[in-house]
Scaffold this motif. Structure first.
Motif, PDB file in Angstrom:
ATOM      1  N   ALA A  14       0.830  -1.198   0.000  1.00  0.00           N
ATOM      2  CA  ALA A  14       0.000   0.000   0.000  1.00  0.00           C
ATOM      3  C   ALA A  14       0.867   1.251   0.000  1.00  0.00           C
ATOM      4  O   ALA A  14       2.022   1.235   0.412  1.00  0.00           O
ATOM      5  N   VAL A  15       0.270   2.335  -0.473  1.00  0.00           N
ATOM      6  CA  VAL A  15       0.813   3.679  -0.282  1.00  0.00           C
ATOM      7  C   VAL A  15       0.137   4.241   0.960  1.00  0.00           C
ATOM      8  O   VAL A  15      -1.094   4.221   1.064  1.00  0.00           O
ATOM      9  N   VAL A  16       0.910   4.715   1.931  1.00  0.00           N
ATOM     10  CA  VAL A  16       0.354   5.118   3.224  1.00  0.00           C
ATOM     11  C   VAL A  16      -0.448   6.411   3.110  1.00  0.00           C
ATOM     12  O   VAL A  16      -0.420   7.108   2.090  1.00  0.00           O
ATOM     13  N   SER A  17      -1.161   6.738   4.198  1.00  0.00           N
ATOM     14  CA  SER A  17      -2.195   7.767   4.174  1.00  0.00           C
ATOM     15  C   SER A  17      -1.721   9.135   3.695  1.00  0.00           C
ATOM     16  O   SER A  17      -2.312   9.721   2.781  1.00  0.00           O
ATOM     17  N   GLY A  18      -0.659   9.668   4.304  1.00  0.00           N
ATOM     18  CA  GLY A  18      -0.192  10.985   3.919  1.00  0.00           C
ATOM     19  C   GLY A  18       0.286  11.037   2.483  1.00  0.00           C
ATOM     20  O   GLY A  18       0.031  12.003   1.750  1.00  0.00           O
ATOM     21  N   GLN A  19       0.962   9.979   2.049  1.00  0.00           N
ATOM     22  CA  GLN A  19       1.473   9.923   0.676  1.00  0.00           C
ATOM     23  C   GLN A  19       0.326   9.780  -0.324  1.00  0.00           C
ATOM     24  O   GLN A  19       0.346  10.390  -1.397  1.00  0.00           O
ATOM     25  N   ALA A  20      -0.680   8.986   0.014  1.00  0.00           N
ATOM     26  CA  ALA A  20      -1.831   8.815  -0.875  1.00  0.00           C
ATOM     27  C   ALA A  20      -2.621  10.103  -1.013  1.00  0.00           C
ATOM     28  O   ALA A  20      -3.220  10.374  -2.058  1.00  0.00           O
ATOM     29  N   GLU A  21      -2.656  10.910   0.040  1.00  0.00           N
ATOM     30  CA  GLU A  21      -3.349  12.196  -0.011  1.00  0.00           C
ATOM     31  C   GLU A  21      -2.573  13.188  -0.869  1.00  0.00           C
ATOM     32  O   GLU A  21      -3.155  13.987  -1.602  1.00  0.00           O
ATOM     33  N   ALA A  22      -1.248  13.136  -0.787  1.00  0.00           N
ATOM     34  CA  ALA A  22      -0.399  14.076  -1.538  1.00  0.00           C
ATOM     35  C   ALA A  22      -0.285  13.696  -3.006  1.00  0.00           C
ATOM     36  O   ALA A  22      -0.130  14.566  -3.867  1.00  0.00           O
ATOM     37  N   ASP A  23      -0.338  12.393  -3.319  1.00  0.00           N
ATOM     38  CA  ASP A  23      -0.171  11.914  -4.702  1.00  0.00           C
ATOM     39  C   ASP A  23      -1.354  11.005  -5.036  1.00  0.00           C
ATOM     40  O   ASP A  23      -1.295   9.790  -4.848  1.00  0.00           O
ATOM     41  N   PHE A  24      -2.424  11.623  -5.528  1.00  0.00           N
ATOM     42  CA  PHE A  24      -3.678  10.890  -5.773  1.00  0.00           C
ATOM     43  C   PHE A  24      -3.480   9.748  -6.762  1.00  0.00           C
ATOM     44  O   PHE A  24      -3.967   8.636  -6.543  1.00  0.00           O
ATOM     45  N   ASP A  25      -2.763  10.001  -7.849  1.00  0.00           N
ATOM     46  CA  ASP A  25      -2.598   8.978  -8.883  1.00  0.00           C
ATOM     47  C   ASP A  25      -1.834   7.770  -8.352  1.00  0.00           C
ATOM     48  O   ASP A  25      -2.195   6.617  -8.639  1.00  0.00           O
ATOM     49  N   LEU A  26      -0.775   8.021  -7.580  1.00  0.00           N
ATOM     50  CA  LEU A  26      -0.007   6.911  -7.009  1.00  0.00           C
ATOM     51  C   LEU A  26      -0.866   6.110  -6.036  1.00  0.00           C
ATOM     52  O   LEU A  26      -0.842   4.867  -6.052  1.00  0.00           O
TER      53      LEU A  26
END
Length: 319
Positions: free
Chosen positions: A79-91
Motif C-alpha cells: 500500500a501507499v500510506v495515508s499521507g502519501q496517498a493524499e499528496a499523490d492521488f494517482d499513485l
C-alpha cells in the motif's frame, strides 16, 4: 503449497512472514513449500523458505504468473500510506486500488480458490461518528487513502460472494509503537512520540492532546493477521470485514504512559507544534470501536498502552 505476501519487504510484511514461518502457524497451510514476498525490495527475512520477487504490484504481467495452482493463501499488505496517498492521488489509486483489482483477477482465474487476507484501515470511517463505532457502521472516508481502502473492501467482498476468493478484510488500528524511522503516514507521530523520546531524541505531536486514537501494538496486529487466515469463511458469513481490536487512548494518555515507563526525561522531549494536514486526516478517524464480534471470533487485544510501551522498550534492548 505456498503463501504469497505483497508488501513482504516492509515492516509489517516482514514481521508477518516471520510469524508465518513459525511452528505456531504450521496449521494455516499444511505442507507449506515456501513464502513468496512481493515488493519493490527484497524481504529482509533470511530463510531458505522465503523467496523475494521484486516488481510493480499493479502490473498484471508481473502479478498474474505469481498466483498459480500452488497458491493457498494470499496476504495483501502492499500500500501507499495515508499521507502519501493524499499528496499523490494517482499513485494512491494505482497502488491501493488498481493493484488490488489486479491481484483479485489473478486469483479469480486460478482453479484453486485461495484465502485472501487484506490489510485495510480504520481510515475508511469519517464524518459524523458515534462515540463508539458499531460493527455495521457504513464507511465514509475523509481521505483518499480511506476511500481507496473502502473501494478495495467492496471488491474483496464481491469476489468472495462470487466464489473467486475466500476473503477476509482486516481493518487495522493505528500501529504503535513501530520501530525504525518515521514514514509518510499521517499517523506516524503515534509511534514517534514514544519511540524517539525513549531513544533520547525529540519528537513532535501535531494533533491536540485530547485526540483519541485506536491503537494496537505490532505484535498484536501480527497475531490477528495470522488468526484471520485461520478462520473459516463460514464464521464470517456475508460480512467479510472485521474491525480488528485495539485500545482507545487519548494522546495525553499516551504521553502519561511514556512518562511512567520512560521517566520525565523522556516526556519533556515531546513538543507540540500543530500540523493542519495531519490533523485533517487523523482527527477524522474514529477513536473507539465495538469489538464484541472480533473478540468472539478469537482475535486478540493489548492489555493497555503502558504494556505496549514496555514491549517496545524491551524490543529496543534486543536490537
Amino acid at each position: 503449497m505456498k503463501i504469497v505476501v505483497t508488501g513482504g519487504a516492509g515492516f509489517l510484511g516482514s514481521r508477518l512472514i516471520e510469524a508465518l514461518l513459525s511452528p505456531a502457524a504450521s496449521d494455516l497451510v499444511p505442507g507449506l513449500s515456501g513464502i513468496l514476498s512481493v515488493d519493490l525490495a527484497p524481504c529482509p527475512v533470511q530463510d531458505p523458505r522465503v523467496e523475494s520477487v521484486i516488481g510493480d504490484v499493479a502490473d498484471p504481467a508481473f502479478i498474474t504468473p505469481l498466483i498459480d495452482a500452488d497458491t493457498a493463501l494470499v496476504y495483501h499488505l502492499a500500500a501507499v500510506v495515508s499521507g502519501q496517498a493524499e499528496a499523490d492521488f494517482d499513485l494512491g489509486m494505482r497502488v491501493n486500488l488498481d493493484a488490488t483489482r489486479v491481484l483479485l483477477e489473478a486469483c479469480r482465474h486460478r482453479a484453486r480458490t485461495p484465502k485472501l487476507v487484506f490489510a485495510s484501515s480504520l481510515a475508511v470511517f469519517g464524518g459524523e461518528l458515534p462515540e463508539r463505532v458499531p460493527e455495521d457502521l457504513a464507511p465514509l472516508p475523509q481521505s483518499s487513502y480511506g476511500a481507496q481502502k473502502a473501494m478495495a473492501e467492496l471488491l474483496i467482498n464481491d469476489y468472495s460472494r462470487k466464489g473467486f476468493i475466500d476473503g477476509r478484510v482486516c481493518r487495522l488500528p493505528t500501529i504503535s509503537v513501530r520501530p525504525g524511522k518515521p514514514n509518510a503516514a499521517a499517523s506516524s507521530f503515534a509511534s514517534g512520540i514514544i519511540r524517539e523520546p525513549l531513544a533520547g531524541e525529540p519528537s513532535n505531536c501535531p494533533v491536540p492532546l485530547d485526540t483519541r486514537l485506536w491503537l494496537s501494538s505490532p505484535n498484536t496486529v501480527i497475531a490477528n493477521l495470522v488468526h484471520a487466515a485461520r478462520l473459516e469463511g463460514a464464521a464470517l458469513g456475508l460480512r467479510r470485514t472485521l474491525n480488528l481490536p485495539g485500545i482507545s487512548v487519548r494522546v495525553s494518555q499516551m504521553l502519561d504512559s511514556l512518562a511512567r515507563v520512560g521517566g520525565d526525561a523522556a516526556r519533556v522531549l515531546v513538543g507540540h507544534e500543530p500540523d493542519e494536514r495531519v490533523q485533517r486526516i487523523v482527527c477524522s478517524w474514529p477513536g473507539d470501536f465495538d469489538i464484541e464480534r472480533p473478540l468472539r471470533l478469537g482475535f486478540h487485544v493489548d492489555e493497555d498502552f503502558d504494556a505496549v510501551v514496555r514491549a517496545h522498550q524491551r524490543f529496543m534492548t534486543t536490537q
